[in-house]
Design an enzyme around this catalytic site. Structure first.
Site, PDB file in Angstrom:
ATOM      1  N   LYS A   1       0.863  -1.191   0.000  1.00 48.16           N
ATOM      2  CA  LYS A   1       0.000   0.000   0.000  1.00 48.16           C
ATOM      3  C   LYS A   1       0.895   1.236   0.000  1.00 48.16           C
ATOM      4  O   LYS A   1       1.448   1.632   1.030  1.00 48.16           O
ATOM      5  CB  LYS A   1      -0.907   0.001   1.230  1.00 48.16           C
ATOM      6  CG  LYS A   1      -2.254   0.628   1.009  1.00 48.16           C
ATOM      7  CD  LYS A   1      -2.475   2.081   1.204  1.00 48.16           C
ATOM      8  CE  LYS A   1      -1.960   2.918   2.254  1.00 48.16           C
ATOM      9  NZ  LYS A   1      -1.751   4.313   1.742  1.00 48.16           N
TER      10      LYS A   1
ATOM     11  N   GLU B   1       9.604  16.459  15.046  1.00 50.03           N
ATOM     12  CA  GLU B   1      10.068  16.242  13.683  1.00 50.03           C
ATOM     13  C   GLU B   1       9.352  17.219  12.747  1.00 50.03           C
ATOM     14  O   GLU B   1       8.130  17.234  12.679  1.00 50.03           O
ATOM     15  CB  GLU B   1       9.758  14.808  13.268  1.00 50.03           C
ATOM     16  CG  GLU B   1      10.348  14.469  11.929  1.00 50.03           C
ATOM     17  CD  GLU B   1      10.000  13.059  11.498  1.00 50.03           C
ATOM     18  OE1 GLU B   1       8.833  12.648  11.667  1.00 50.03           O
ATOM     19  OE2 GLU B   1      10.889  12.369  10.983  1.00 50.03           O
TER      20      GLU B   1
ATOM     21  N   CYS C   1      13.628  10.855   6.898  1.00 51.96           N
ATOM     22  CA  CYS C   1      13.467  10.450   8.299  1.00 51.96           C
ATOM     23  C   CYS C   1      14.773  10.585   9.062  1.00 51.96           C
ATOM     24  O   CYS C   1      14.767  10.864  10.249  1.00 51.96           O
ATOM     25  CB  CYS C   1      12.930   9.035   8.381  1.00 51.96           C
ATOM     26  SG  CYS C   1      13.877   7.906   7.385  1.00 51.96           S
TER      27      CYS C   1
ATOM     28  N   GLY D   1       6.591   5.152   8.418  1.00 53.64           N
ATOM     29  CA  GLY D   1       5.721   6.324   8.432  1.00 53.64           C
ATOM     30  C   GLY D   1       5.789   6.998   9.785  1.00 53.64           C
ATOM     31  O   GLY D   1       6.814   6.944  10.456  1.00 53.64           O
ATOM     32  N   SER D   2       4.674   7.616  10.176  1.00 56.09           N
ATOM     33  CA  SER D   2       4.700   8.447  11.376  1.00 56.09           C
ATOM     34  C   SER D   2       4.371   7.644  12.633  1.00 56.09           C
ATOM     35  O   SER D   2       3.751   6.569  12.565  1.00 56.09           O
ATOM     36  CB  SER D   2       3.689   9.585  11.216  1.00 56.09           C
ATOM     37  OG  SER D   2       2.399   9.023  11.068  1.00 56.09           O
TER      38      SER D   2
ATOM     39  N   GLU E   1       9.186   1.461  11.236  1.00 52.52           N
ATOM     40  CA  GLU E   1      10.266   2.431  11.005  1.00 52.52           C
ATOM     41  C   GLU E   1       9.618   3.799  11.067  1.00 52.52           C
ATOM     42  O   GLU E   1       8.888   4.180  10.152  1.00 52.52           O
ATOM     43  CB  GLU E   1      10.852   2.249   9.597  1.00 52.52           C
ATOM     44  CG  GLU E   1      11.406   0.885   9.351  1.00 52.52           C
ATOM     45  CD  GLU E   1      12.892   0.835   9.588  1.00 52.52           C
ATOM     46  OE1 GLU E   1      13.411   1.752  10.265  1.00 52.52           O
ATOM     47  OE2 GLU E   1      13.504  -0.121   9.111  1.00 52.52           O
TER      48      GLU E   1
HETATM   49  P1  NAD Z   1       2.043   8.491   7.535  1.00 55.14           P
HETATM   50  O1  NAD Z   1       2.186   7.667   8.771  1.00 55.14           O
HETATM   51  O2  NAD Z   1       0.982   9.496   7.507  1.00 55.14           O
HETATM   52  O3  NAD Z   1       1.778   7.546   6.273  1.00 55.14           O
HETATM   53  C1  NAD Z   1       2.596   6.442   5.977  1.00 55.14           C
HETATM   54  C2  NAD Z   1       1.735   5.402   5.304  1.00 55.14           C
HETATM   55  O4  NAD Z   1       0.754   4.954   6.223  1.00 55.14           O
HETATM   56  C3  NAD Z   1       0.983   5.914   4.073  1.00 55.14           C
HETATM   57  O5  NAD Z   1       0.917   4.887   3.102  1.00 55.14           O
HETATM   58  C4  NAD Z   1      -0.400   6.182   4.646  1.00 55.14           C
HETATM   59  O6  NAD Z   1      -1.430   6.116   3.691  1.00 55.14           O
HETATM   60  C5  NAD Z   1      -0.528   5.063   5.650  1.00 55.14           C
HETATM   61  N1  NAD Z   1      -1.492   5.315   6.707  1.00 55.14           N
HETATM   62  C6  NAD Z   1      -1.889   6.516   7.215  1.00 55.14           C
HETATM   63  N2  NAD Z   1      -2.838   6.324   8.163  1.00 55.14           N
HETATM   64  C7  NAD Z   1      -3.028   4.985   8.264  1.00 55.14           C
HETATM   65  C8  NAD Z   1      -3.879   4.170   9.071  1.00 55.14           C
HETATM   66  N3  NAD Z   1      -4.718   4.684   9.963  1.00 55.14           N
HETATM   67  N4  NAD Z   1      -3.808   2.826   8.921  1.00 55.14           N
HETATM   68  C9  NAD Z   1      -2.950   2.284   8.030  1.00 55.14           C
HETATM   69  N5  NAD Z   1      -2.149   3.001   7.224  1.00 55.14           N
HETATM   70  C10 NAD Z   1      -2.187   4.347   7.337  1.00 55.14           C
HETATM   71  O7  NAD Z   1       3.459   9.087   7.236  1.00 55.14           O
HETATM   72  P2  NAD Z   1       3.872   9.974   5.962  1.00 55.14           P
HETATM   73  O8  NAD Z   1       3.338  11.332   6.216  1.00 55.14           O
HETATM   74  O9  NAD Z   1       3.517   9.276   4.705  1.00 55.14           O
HETATM   75  O10 NAD Z   1       5.453   9.913   6.064  1.00 55.14           O
HETATM   76  C11 NAD Z   1       6.152  10.775   6.859  1.00 55.14           C
HETATM   77  C12 NAD Z   1       6.549  10.094   8.143  1.00 55.14           C
HETATM   78  O11 NAD Z   1       7.249   8.879   7.894  1.00 55.14           O
HETATM   79  C13 NAD Z   1       7.507  10.930   8.941  1.00 55.14           C
HETATM   80  O12 NAD Z   1       7.153  10.924  10.302  1.00 55.14           O
HETATM   81  C14 NAD Z   1       8.849  10.250   8.734  1.00 55.14           C
HETATM   82  O13 NAD Z   1       9.795  10.458   9.693  1.00 55.14           O
HETATM   83  C15 NAD Z   1       8.458   8.836   8.626  1.00 55.14           C
HETATM   84  N6  NAD Z   1       9.466   8.086   7.869  1.00 55.14           N
HETATM   85  C16 NAD Z   1      10.255   7.220   8.551  1.00 55.14           C
HETATM   86  C17 NAD Z   1      11.234   6.506   7.893  1.00 55.14           C
HETATM   87  C18 NAD Z   1      12.094   5.503   8.602  1.00 55.14           C
HETATM   88  O14 NAD Z   1      12.728   4.692   7.970  1.00 55.14           O
HETATM   89  N7  NAD Z   1      12.155   5.491   9.897  1.00 55.14           N
HETATM   90  C19 NAD Z   1      11.404   6.669   6.537  1.00 55.14           C
HETATM   91  C20 NAD Z   1      10.597   7.579   5.865  1.00 55.14           C
HETATM   92  C21 NAD Z   1       9.615   8.272   6.563  1.00 55.14           C
END
Ligand code: NAD
Length: 492
Positions: A185, A396, A295, A238-239, A261
């Site tokens: 996804k 962040e 990140c 993600g977050s 992550e």
């Molecule tokens: P996000 O958590 O909003 O989204 C990440 C993914 O999760 C997307 O595909 C999104 O559609 C999905 N998602 C959102 N809500 C969800 C839910 N309720 N259930 C299931 N899936 C859901 O994050 P973002 O805004 O896409 O990315 C930015 C964040 O990711 C930042 O906080 C960043 O630090 C982090 N990040 C971490 C790393 C790492 O390796 N540690 C790498 C890249 C980004």
């Protein structure tokens, strides 16, 4: 070969990739994919909901149960994964163009930091396919005891928009190497590269149903995957906020295992004896590379007091000279932020930094010069006189904003470095080898870079301490995430 490939990603409308076929969402709704550098709509992709996710999971489950992939000769699976890597390189320019247009990063970054590492990741894990094995264990009694490493089953890979292809590869490649089937996804903001990846995987010979791609929003498609009773594992980047929801979804469904992550607030620590030029370059690209939407960005710059002022003055001068603009122009050094929402969030943090009393040395505004007014650009921003208690030092920002904090000695640097909820990465700049190793031991982070920044390799693990998450992507460590260990006892 996989099913009918009726869809080739150009900027034609995207489709879901389920069981080797290109499909619309059952509800017929679509999501606009926007070029953040221009604000223009590029195309649409399906807005998948729970019933689309059900179909994708059913396809993945069927391919797992019929052993189309995990039962295939390992040498053949190895060649197929290697081919995915080769085809990614063959389509490097097209893929980089897709990523640059949907994400806003420069073409050079898309090719160098997404496509090339993704291709390498598939080739690296191709090499593991024939090396994943158990062991025989000396146990008491007349028994032969051995372990099998078996694929965990159906893996849901939920990935963000910032390094959309390389992070997808970090999950899909080891999952496939272990014999799992996958539902990927992508972020709703950057879905097109994932569809191209599906096309490439099918061309390389990944059987139908083994890699499925479902485009959709997090709270609908993502949550449906997270709640699904027939998904064995979610690998997420993600977050923190979303990670909390995934943990809840796992706990109210089938206790599926998770690897997470999450974000970072990584300290980039410059001692007075550092190689000044190397440290300056790293401080600049450690925050402005990938327009700060990284990140592991070096968003907290800790500089020893003896060199603090001159270091910051030079960094700010270089930040002001960065060429921000059209991501497709080879001369551009920094592209646009991912969305209007992200840009506003970054600008809010900048205002917060000003209010909290940090000293603005460079940038600090939206960049609306010329054509950039149509897109979501932020000036490379440098703050000094930041204190660890300020929000811009704790939270962040995920944008091109660095906050410099002054420190006296190593002890204080460690205290500041470890003083956030995050622990993803850190860097230390010094010529003192003993100090460097001591710092590496004291800092609570999944990666510590000594006299370098953003070291990544498919063979080296990456992941977080503390609320930056758990589980590791990449290297042999990632194989743990996608295998179960079975202990077999034979009475002799
Ligand atoms: P996000 O958590 O909003 O989204 C990440 C993914 O999760 C997307 O595909 C999104 O559609 C999905 N998602 C959102 N809500 C969800 C839910 N309720 N259930 C299931 N899936 C859901 O994050 P973002 O805004 O896409 O990315 C930015 C964040 O990711 C930042 O906080 C960043 O630090 C982090 N990040 C971490 C790393 C790492 O390796 N540690 C790498 C890249 C980004």
């Amino acid at each position: 070969m996989s099913g009918p490939l009726v869809y080739t990603v150009g900027m034609a409308p995207g489709r879901l990739f389920i069981d080797g076929r290109w499909e619309d969402a059952a509800c017929g709704r679509t999501i606009d994919v926007v070029n953040p550098a221009t604000g223009e709509r590029l195309t649409t992709v399906p807005d998948a909901d729970a019933c689309d996710v059900d179909r994708a999971v059913a396809a993945a489950r069927a391919s797992f149960d019929n052993k189309a992939w995990r039962g295939m000769d390992p040498s053949r699976r190895e060649r197929i994964l290697w081919n995915v890597g080769e085809l990614l390189l063959k389509h490097r320019d097209e893929m980089a163009a897709i990523i640059s247009r949907e994400n806003g990063k420069t073409l050079r970054e898309a090719a160098g930091a997404d496509v090339a590492p993704a291709a390498d990741c598939f080739r690296y894990y191709a090499g593991w396919v024939r090396k994943i094995c158990g062991e025989t264990i000396p146990v008491d009694g007349p028994f032969l005891n051995y372990t099998l490493r078996e694929p965990v089953g159906v893996v849901g890979a939920i990935v963000p928009w910032n390094f959309p292809l390389s992070i997808a590869a970090w999950k899909v490649a080891p999952a496939l190497a272990c014999g799992c089937s996958v539902v990927l996804k992508p972020s709703e903001l950057t879905p097109l590269n994932a569809l191209k990846l599906a096309e490439i995987a099918a061309e390389a010979g990944v059987p139908e149903g083994v890699l499925n791609v479902v485009t959709g929003y997090g709270p609908t498609a993502g949550e449906a995957l997270a709640l699904h009773e027939d998904v064995d594992k979610i690998s997420f980047t993600g977050s923190i906020a979303t990670a909390r929801k995934l943990l809840q979804a796992s706990s109210v469904s089938n206790l599926k295992r998770l690897s997470l992550e999450l974000g970072g607030k990584s300290p980039n620590i410059v001692f007075a004896d550092a190689d000044r030029e190397a440290a300056l370059k790293a401080a600049l690209w450690g925050i402005f590379g990938g327009k700060g939407e990284v990140c592991s960005a070096g968003s907290r710059l800790l500089v020893q007091e003896e060199v603090h002022d001159s270091f910051l003055e030079e960094l700010a001068a270089r930040a002001r000279k960065l060429r921000v603009g059209n991501p497709q122009d080879p001369a551009t050094q920094m592209g646009s932020q991912i969305s209007a929402r992200q840009m506003d969030r970054i600008l809010d943090y900048i205002e917060c930094g000003k209010r909290e009393g940090a000293k603005l040395l460079a940038g600090g505004e939206r960049d609306t010069a010329g054509e950039k007014a149509r897109g979501f650009f932020v000036q490379p921003t440098v703050f000094s006189e930041v204190t660890p208690a300020m929000r811009i030092a704790r939270e962040e920002i995920f944008g091109p904003v660095v906050g410099a904090i002054r420190f006296r000695d190593a002890e204080e640097a460690v205290r500041i470095a470890n003083g956030t909820i995050y622990g993803l990465a850190a860097a230390v700049w010094t010529r003192d080898v003993r100090l460097a190793h001591r710092m590496a031991g004291e800092i609570k982070a999944g990666s510590v870079w000594i006299n370098t920044y953003n070291g990544f390799d498919s063979a080296s693990p990456f992941g977080g301490y503390k609320q930056s998450g758990y589980g590791r992507d990449l290297g042999s460590y990632a194989l743990e995430q996608y295998t179960n260990v079975k202990s077999v006892w034979v009475a002799l």
